[in-house]
Design a protein around this motif. Structure first.
Motif, mmCIF file in Angstrom:
data_model
loop_
_atom_site.group_PDB
_atom_site.id
_atom_site.type_symbol
_atom_site.label_atom_id
_atom_site.label_comp_id
_atom_site.label_asym_id
_atom_site.label_seq_id
_atom_site.Cartn_x
_atom_site.Cartn_y
_atom_site.Cartn_z
ATOM 1 N N ASN A 24 36.503 51.500 31.786
ATOM 2 C CA ASN A 24 37.685 50.660 31.609
ATOM 3 C C ASN A 24 37.390 49.256 32.144
ATOM 4 N N VAL A 25 37.588 48.249 31.302
ATOM 5 C CA VAL A 25 37.330 46.858 31.677
ATOM 6 C C VAL A 25 38.630 46.235 32.176
ATOM 7 N N LEU A 26 38.631 45.693 33.384
ATOM 8 C CA LEU A 26 39.844 45.084 33.935
ATOM 9 C C LEU A 26 40.010 43.649 33.438
ATOM 10 N N GLU A 27 41.255 43.218 33.402
ATOM 11 C CA GLU A 27 41.601 41.918 32.820
ATOM 12 C C GLU A 27 41.749 40.851 33.892
ATOM 13 N N GLU A 28 41.191 39.676 33.643
ATOM 14 C CA GLU A 28 41.321 38.544 34.565
ATOM 15 C C GLU A 28 42.803 38.224 34.784
ATOM 16 N N GLY A 29 43.200 38.103 36.047
ATOM 17 C CA GLY A 29 44.588 37.796 36.381
ATOM 18 C C GLY A 29 45.506 38.996 36.346
ATOM 19 N N GLN A 60 44.680 43.193 39.949
ATOM 20 C CA GLN A 60 44.851 43.436 41.381
ATOM 21 C C GLN A 60 45.423 44.823 41.692
ATOM 22 N N SER A 61 46.430 45.234 40.941
ATOM 23 C CA SER A 61 47.081 46.516 41.267
ATOM 24 C C SER A 61 46.138 47.690 41.026
ATOM 25 N N LEU A 62 45.391 47.657 39.905
ATOM 26 C CA LEU A 62 44.443 48.741 39.640
ATOM 27 C C LEU A 62 43.299 48.724 40.648
ATOM 28 N N THR A 110 45.847 52.630 30.808
ATOM 29 C CA THR A 110 46.672 51.910 29.837
ATOM 30 C C THR A 110 46.671 50.407 30.091
ATOM 31 N N ASP A 111 46.586 49.987 31.343
ATOM 32 C CA ASP A 111 46.652 48.565 31.672
ATOM 33 C C ASP A 111 45.295 47.876 31.674
#
Length: 575
Positions: free
Chosen positions: A485-490, A493-495, A526-527
């Motif tokens: 899962n690739v996290l999104e810039e901005g 933080q929560s994940l 999902t996020d």
């Protein structure tokens, strides 16, 4: 209404092959077995190997698993008249090797059972019938005639307390049962394809032998006093013939690395009681993943002086509860009292039930350790039913927690040991932010990662550096599937905060996180900005990490306009 599960027919075959002069192997091939006592996830099945040595007298070395009763007994009686069996050599009494001892003795009551003193005692409780016996110790010899002189090597704790090796000086065959074996089933009798078997060989060592590294070295020292070893006739997997020096050398190297660890945990269990041996092995495996050494000791046969010495040098103590009644309980009670006398307030401890139906309560023992000032490394592990994959995962993670706690000072020291300029330069290598998620059976796991990079175009592939002490490591072997899962810039933080938390052993890492199942069964966050479904192809072992190479089967981006999160560091001595 109860849903009925279709019964799967497993492939069970038997191979009979001459492996040396007057020496026959009966190999029972379990092609489709995907678990071995739960703690192993098997991808290539397993085998149970038994051997016949014919001199002027005949010896049978080990039997087989009871699931092969009909096939094994038909093969054995087709090869030899049971009345001609003079000796039945028991390498150790674990049921997958001694499961048909009673059947063999029913047809060969004249056979003299040969084994270590502890093995003979265990067999008396296993088969409940009188039998002729010959107790052997290290260096004892048995002359079968025609040059076949069998010399015995004491090899306790590999991986049962009653283990012996048997060496035939004429054929230079060493019969080692579990040691130097692997769970690997194929048409090849021998290790002719090293590349095909070496990962399973190492995995087997890590699960069973690493917690007994000092015992491995002791046994190998005794082996060195014998003649040349041309074949290692193992109890599981292919026999070693083409790579004997290489593969036994790896055992020695791995064991030396384990044994030189500065910190040791004493793990106490009760053999042949409940699930004590399996649960303790799972805990021990988790400990060794952190670089902390383990010494395992059987409460049923423990010498009190050895108990005192081990506890005196250990930084941690783990006890799987013994039975509360019977002969084993008496020795276990004396051993536990010795542990309490020898323990000190600088140590950590952990307790686990054994699920034997007559467990001594671990709560009074917990209170006594707390009164002595020892730190509890993990909550009591309670066993109320047959252990599942999830329970063994709890044990593994509990062991890792204990190992990480005991090695925390060393980890800090290592972080400070890098040269400041090199440290800062290495820290300028940037990476992304990712969550690796995996599901295998009823066990799931996740890990925050930043050391990820694309590694190939055809096929599409990537590499991930996974620390050896991560819980997800056991789900990242060849053939395993996961989601990156690739996290999104901005919007990460929560994940990131959630998956950076320290989870209790067995805790649900996805509680409170929105997920959906991928095609390969692993959770998709999902996020996340994007995800990729991957399958592990291979991995390379480094000092403190595994480099995992995986192919990418499919993927999707949820927001094409967004950018992936970037992780900038200032130093290279930690993430």
């Amino acid at each position: 209404m109860v849903a009925l599960t279709e019964r799967v027919q497993r492939r069970l075959t038997v191979e009979k092959v001459e492996i040396a002069s007057d020496t026959t192997a009966i190999r029972c091939l379990d092609w489709d077995r995907d678990r071995f006592d739960i703690e192993f996830g098997l991808k290539n099945g397993t085998t149970y190997n038994s051997f016949i040595i014919r001199g002027e007298k005949t010896a049978l070395v080990d039997t087989s698993h009871e699931k092969f009763r009909q096939q094994y007994m038909e093969t054995l009686t087709g090869e030899i008249d049971p009345k001609e069996i003079d000796y039945l050599i028991i390498s150790h009494t674990e049921p997958d090797h001694s499961g048909l001892v009673k059947d063999v003795l029913a047809l060969a009551p004249q056979a003299i059972v040969v084994g270590a003193k502890v093995a003979i005692q265990f067999l008396e409780n296993l088969i409940h019938q009188p039998f002729e016996r010959l107790v052997v110790k290290n260096g004892d010899k048995l002359d079968l005639g025609n040059g076949h002189v069998i010399e015995f090597v004491s090899a306790p704790n590999l991986h049962w307390p009653d283990t012996i090796f048997s060496y035939d000086s004429k054929t230079q065959v060493m019969f080692t049962c579990d040691a130097f074996g692997m769970h690997y089933c194929s048409d090849s009798t021998y290790d002719d394809d090293l590349a095909a078997v070496e990962e399973d060989y190492h995995f087997y060592y890590e699960c069973l032998m690493a917690p007994n590294a000092r015992s491995v070295l002791s046994a190998m020292k005794r082996m060195a006093e014998l003649g040349e070893i041309g074949t290692v006739a193992t109890g599981h997997g292919p026999l070693l013939r083409y790579n004997v020096v290489e593969l036994t050398g790896r055992y020695k190297k791995w064991s030396q690395e384990q044994a030189k660890a500065e910190t040791t945990v004493a793990v106490f269990y009760t053999s042949d009681y409940g699930f004590s041996d399996r649960l303790s092995q799972a805990i021990a495996h988790g400990i060794t993943k952190t670089g902390v050494a383990v010494e395992m000791m059987d409460l049923k046969t423990a010498d009190l002086q050895e108990v005192r010495e081990l506890v005196g040098t250990a930084a941690g103590i783990v006890i799987c509860s013994p039975p509360s009644n019977g002969a084993a309980a008496e020795n276990a009670e004396a051993a536990i009292n010795t542990i309490l006398v020898a323990a000190n307030n600088k140590q950590s401890f952990g307790l686990c039930e054994s699920g034997g139906g007559d467990d001594a309560s671990i709560y009074p023992l917990r209170n006594k350790f707390k009164e002595l000032g020892l730190k509890e490394a993990f909550p009591n592990i309670l066993i109320k039913e047959v252990p599942t994959e999830a329970i063994y995962q709890v044990c593994d993670e509990a062991g890792t927690d204990l190992g990480q706690w005991l090695s925390r000072d060393k980890a800090v020291k290592q972080m400070k040991s890098l040269d400041s300029d090199v440290d800062k330069a290495l820290g300028r290598i940037s990476g992304g932010l990712y969550i690796i998620t995996a599901q295998k059976g009823e066990v799931s796991s996740a890990m925050l990662a930043s050391w990820v990079t694309q590694a190939s175009f055809k096929p599409l592939g990537l590499t991930i550096a996974v620390a050896k002490d991560r819980a997800i490591e056991s789900m990242m072997h060849a053939g395993d599937k996961f989601v990156l899962n690739v996290l999104e810039e901005g919007n990460y933080q929560s994940l990131m905060k959630h998956f950076l938390k320290r989870f209790a052993p067995g805790a649900d890492r996805f509680a409170g996180v929105k997920t959906q199942p991928a095609t390969n069964g692993s959770p998709i966050l999902t996020d996340a900005l994007a995800y990729m479904e991957c399958e592990v192809v291979s991995r390379m072992e480094l000092s403190d990490h595994h480099i995992v190479y995986a192919t990418v089967d499919s993927g999707r981006v949820s927001n094409p306009e967004a950018l992936p999160a970037v992780h900038h560091r200032k130093v290279g001595n930690h993430y």
